[in-house]
Design a protein around this motif. Structure first.
Motif, PDB file in Angstrom:
ATOM      1  N   PRO A   1       3.806 -48.614  57.899  1.00  0.00           N
ATOM      2  CA  PRO A   1       3.606 -47.639  58.976  1.00  0.00           C
ATOM      3  C   PRO A   1       3.185 -48.266  60.303  1.00  0.00           C
ATOM      4  O   PRO A   1       3.563 -47.788  61.359  1.00  0.00           O
ATOM      5  N   GLU A   2       2.439 -49.356  60.252  1.00  0.00           N
ATOM      6  CA  GLU A   2       1.968 -49.978  61.490  1.00  0.00           C
ATOM      7  C   GLU A   2       3.102 -50.546  62.335  1.00  0.00           C
ATOM      8  O   GLU A   2       3.015 -50.565  63.558  1.00  0.00           O
ATOM      9  N   SER A   3       4.158 -51.000  61.697  1.00  0.00           N
ATOM     10  CA  SER A   3       5.271 -51.551  62.483  1.00  0.00           C
ATOM     11  C   SER A   3       6.287 -50.478  62.867  1.00  0.00           C
ATOM     12  O   SER A   3       7.135 -50.716  63.719  1.00  0.00           O
ATOM     13  N   MET A   4       6.200 -49.295  62.272  1.00  0.00           N
ATOM     14  CA  MET A   4       7.206 -48.263  62.521  1.00  0.00           C
ATOM     15  C   MET A   4       6.752 -47.141  63.457  1.00  0.00           C
ATOM     16  O   MET A   4       7.576 -46.428  63.991  1.00  0.00           O
ATOM     17  N   TYR A   5       5.457 -46.980  63.670  1.00  0.00           N
ATOM     18  CA  TYR A   5       5.008 -45.781  64.387  1.00  0.00           C
ATOM     19  C   TYR A   5       5.551 -45.688  65.814  1.00  0.00           C
ATOM     20  O   TYR A   5       5.897 -44.603  66.274  1.00  0.00           O
ATOM     21  N   LYS A   6       5.689 -46.799  66.515  1.00  0.00           N
ATOM     22  CA  LYS A   6       6.232 -46.759  67.873  1.00  0.00           C
ATOM     23  C   LYS A   6       7.701 -46.356  67.877  1.00  0.00           C
ATOM     24  O   LYS A   6       8.146 -45.598  68.733  1.00  0.00           O
ATOM     25  N   ALA A   7       8.447 -46.841  66.898  1.00  0.00           N
ATOM     26  CA  ALA A   7       9.869 -46.482  66.789  1.00  0.00           C
ATOM     27  C   ALA A   7      10.043 -44.987  66.542  1.00  0.00           C
ATOM     28  O   ALA A   7      11.064 -44.413  66.906  1.00  0.00           O
ATOM     29  N   PHE A   8       9.027 -44.362  65.942  1.00  0.00           N
ATOM     30  CA  PHE A   8       9.092 -42.931  65.653  1.00  0.00           C
ATOM     31  C   PHE A   8       8.545 -42.092  66.805  1.00  0.00           C
ATOM     32  O   PHE A   8       8.532 -40.878  66.739  1.00  0.00           O
ATOM     33  N   GLY A   9       8.057 -42.753  67.854  1.00  0.00           N
ATOM     34  CA  GLY A   9       7.561 -42.030  69.018  1.00  0.00           C
ATOM     35  C   GLY A   9       6.113 -41.610  68.916  1.00  0.00           C
ATOM     36  O   GLY A   9       5.656 -40.772  69.696  1.00  0.00           O
ATOM     37  N   TYR A  10       5.366 -42.178  67.977  1.00  0.00           N
ATOM     38  CA  TYR A  10       3.952 -41.843  67.834  1.00  0.00           C
ATOM     39  C   TYR A  10       3.118 -42.783  68.703  1.00  0.00           C
ATOM     40  O   TYR A  10       3.472 -43.939  68.905  1.00  0.00           O
ATOM     41  N   LYS A  11       1.993 -42.299  69.210  1.00  0.00           N
ATOM     42  CA  LYS A  11       1.093 -43.126  70.019  1.00  0.00           C
ATOM     43  C   LYS A  11       0.268 -44.063  69.144  1.00  0.00           C
ATOM     44  O   LYS A  11      -0.179 -45.101  69.591  1.00  0.00           O
ATOM     45  N   ARG A  12       0.053 -43.665  67.916  1.00  0.00           N
ATOM     46  CA  ARG A  12      -0.704 -44.488  66.965  1.00  0.00           C
ATOM     47  C   ARG A  12      -0.395 -43.998  65.559  1.00  0.00           C
ATOM     48  O   ARG A  12       0.226 -42.958  65.377  1.00  0.00           O
ATOM     49  N   THR A  13      -0.855 -44.737  64.587  1.00  0.00           N
ATOM     50  CA  THR A  13      -0.726 -44.303  63.206  1.00  0.00           C
ATOM     51  C   THR A  13      -2.058 -44.479  62.499  1.00  0.00           C
ATOM     52  O   THR A  13      -2.784 -45.429  62.772  1.00  0.00           O
ATOM     53  N   VAL A  14      -2.366 -43.542  61.655  1.00  0.00           N
ATOM     54  CA  VAL A  14      -3.553 -43.674  60.815  1.00  0.00           C
ATOM     55  C   VAL A  14      -3.152 -43.747  59.344  1.00  0.00           C
ATOM     56  O   VAL A  14      -4.001 -43.860  58.483  1.00  0.00           O
ATOM     57  N   MET A  15      -1.837 -43.685  59.130  1.00  0.00           N
ATOM     58  CA  MET A  15      -1.357 -43.772  57.752  1.00  0.00           C
ATOM     59  C   MET A  15      -1.594 -45.182  57.226  1.00  0.00           C
ATOM     60  O   MET A  15      -1.279 -46.167  57.885  1.00  0.00           O
ATOM     61  N   THR A  16      -2.166 -45.241  56.048  1.00  0.00           N
ATOM     62  CA  THR A  16      -2.416 -46.535  55.428  1.00  0.00           C
ATOM     63  C   THR A  16      -1.151 -47.034  54.753  1.00  0.00           C
ATOM     64  O   THR A  16      -0.271 -46.251  54.387  1.00  0.00           O
ATOM     65  N   LYS A  17      -1.067 -48.323  54.602  1.00  0.00           N
ATOM     66  CA  LYS A  17       0.061 -48.927  53.909  1.00  0.00           C
ATOM     67  C   LYS A  17      -0.163 -48.710  52.414  1.00  0.00           C
ATOM     68  O   LYS A  17      -1.127 -49.227  51.841  1.00  0.00           O
ATOM     69  N   LEU A  18       0.699 -47.931  51.808  1.00  0.00           N
ATOM     70  CA  LEU A  18       0.565 -47.613  50.385  1.00  0.00           C
ATOM     71  C   LEU A  18       1.217 -48.690  49.540  1.00  0.00           C
ATOM     72  O   LEU A  18       2.284 -49.191  49.888  1.00  0.00           O
ATOM     73  N   LYS A  19       0.590 -49.021  48.459  1.00  0.00           N
ATOM     74  CA  LYS A  19       1.158 -50.014  47.543  1.00  0.00           C
ATOM     75  C   LYS A  19       1.886 -49.282  46.415  1.00  0.00           C
ATOM     76  O   LYS A  19       1.398 -49.176  45.301  1.00  0.00           O
ATOM     77  N   LEU A  20       3.059 -48.778  46.757  1.00  0.00           N
ATOM     78  CA  LEU A  20       3.883 -48.043  45.795  1.00  0.00           C
ATOM     79  C   LEU A  20       4.934 -48.968  45.206  1.00  0.00           C
ATOM     80  O   LEU A  20       5.392 -49.892  45.865  1.00  0.00           O
ATOM     81  N   THR A  21       5.324 -48.651  43.988  1.00  0.00           N
ATOM     82  CA  THR A  21       6.459 -49.356  43.407  1.00  0.00           C
ATOM     83  C   THR A  21       7.726 -48.844  44.094  1.00  0.00           C
ATOM     84  O   THR A  21       7.701 -47.802  44.774  1.00  0.00           O
ATOM     85  N   ASP A  22       8.816 -49.545  43.926  1.00  0.00           N
ATOM     86  CA  ASP A  22      10.093 -49.089  44.496  1.00  0.00           C
ATOM     87  C   ASP A  22      10.429 -47.697  43.987  1.00  0.00           C
ATOM     88  O   ASP A  22      10.874 -46.840  44.749  1.00  0.00           O
ATOM     89  N   LYS A  23      10.211 -47.471  42.698  1.00  0.00           N
ATOM     90  CA  LYS A  23      10.533 -46.175  42.105  1.00  0.00           C
ATOM     91  C   LYS A  23       9.641 -45.072  42.680  1.00  0.00           C
ATOM     92  O   LYS A  23      10.121 -43.979  42.977  1.00  0.00           O
ATOM     93  N   GLU A  24       8.362 -45.345  42.856  1.00  0.00           N
ATOM     94  CA  GLU A  24       7.461 -44.350  43.450  1.00  0.00           C
ATOM     95  C   GLU A  24       7.891 -44.016  44.878  1.00  0.00           C
ATOM     96  O   GLU A  24       7.910 -42.856  45.274  1.00  0.00           O
ATOM     97  N   ARG A  25       8.240 -45.058  45.638  1.00  0.00           N
ATOM     98  CA  ARG A  25       8.667 -44.849  47.020  1.00  0.00           C
ATOM     99  C   ARG A  25       9.962 -44.033  47.071  1.00  0.00           C
ATOM    100  O   ARG A  25      10.106 -43.123  47.886  1.00  0.00           O
ATOM    101  N   GLU A  26      10.894 -44.340  46.192  1.00  0.00           N
ATOM    102  CA  GLU A  26      12.149 -43.579  46.140  1.00  0.00           C
ATOM    103  C   GLU A  26      11.893 -42.139  45.712  1.00  0.00           C
ATOM    104  O   GLU A  26      12.477 -41.204  46.270  1.00  0.00           O
TER     105      GLU A  26
END
Length: 101
Positions: free
Chosen positions: A64-89
């Motif tokens: 989320p920290e590297s993507m928030y600007k691309a999405f037009g957000y001023k900042r992000t508070v979303m934490t980087k989740l440690k999900l498996t590929d299957k959980e993320r999908e």
């Protein structure tokens, strides 16, 4: 030989059953900040689904920290989740199921 076949037959359903559904991933990791239809701390799943593709959602979950600007957000508070590929999908599919709702 028969014992190995039986072990294999009983092990396969256990492996399949252990994969989390998108709803389970949502309830475990996302519900504190996101709701399905209403804004909570973060945007609702229906809002996210109406604006983002599968790839964009997964990229934001991954980093989320590297993507928030691309999405037009001023900042992000979303934490980087440690999900498996299957959980993320699974969670991405669950989010996208709210598109148009």
């Amino acid at each position: 030989m028969k014992k190995n076949i039986l072990i294999t037959l009983f092990s396969v359903p256990l492996l399949l059953a252990s994969e989390p559904s998108g709803k389970e991933v949502f309830e475990k990791y996302c519900w504190g900040c996101h709701h399905q239809h209403s804004e909570a701390f973060g945007p609702s799943f229906s809002e996210i689904a109406s604006k983002r593709t599968n790839e964009e959602i997964q990229a934001y979950i991954l980093d989320p920290e590297s993507m928030y600007k691309a999405f037009g957000y001023k900042r992000t508070v979303m934490t980087k989740l440690k999900l498996t590929d299957k959980e993320r999908e699974s969670i991405t599919e669950y989010i996208l199921s709210y598109k148009g709702k």
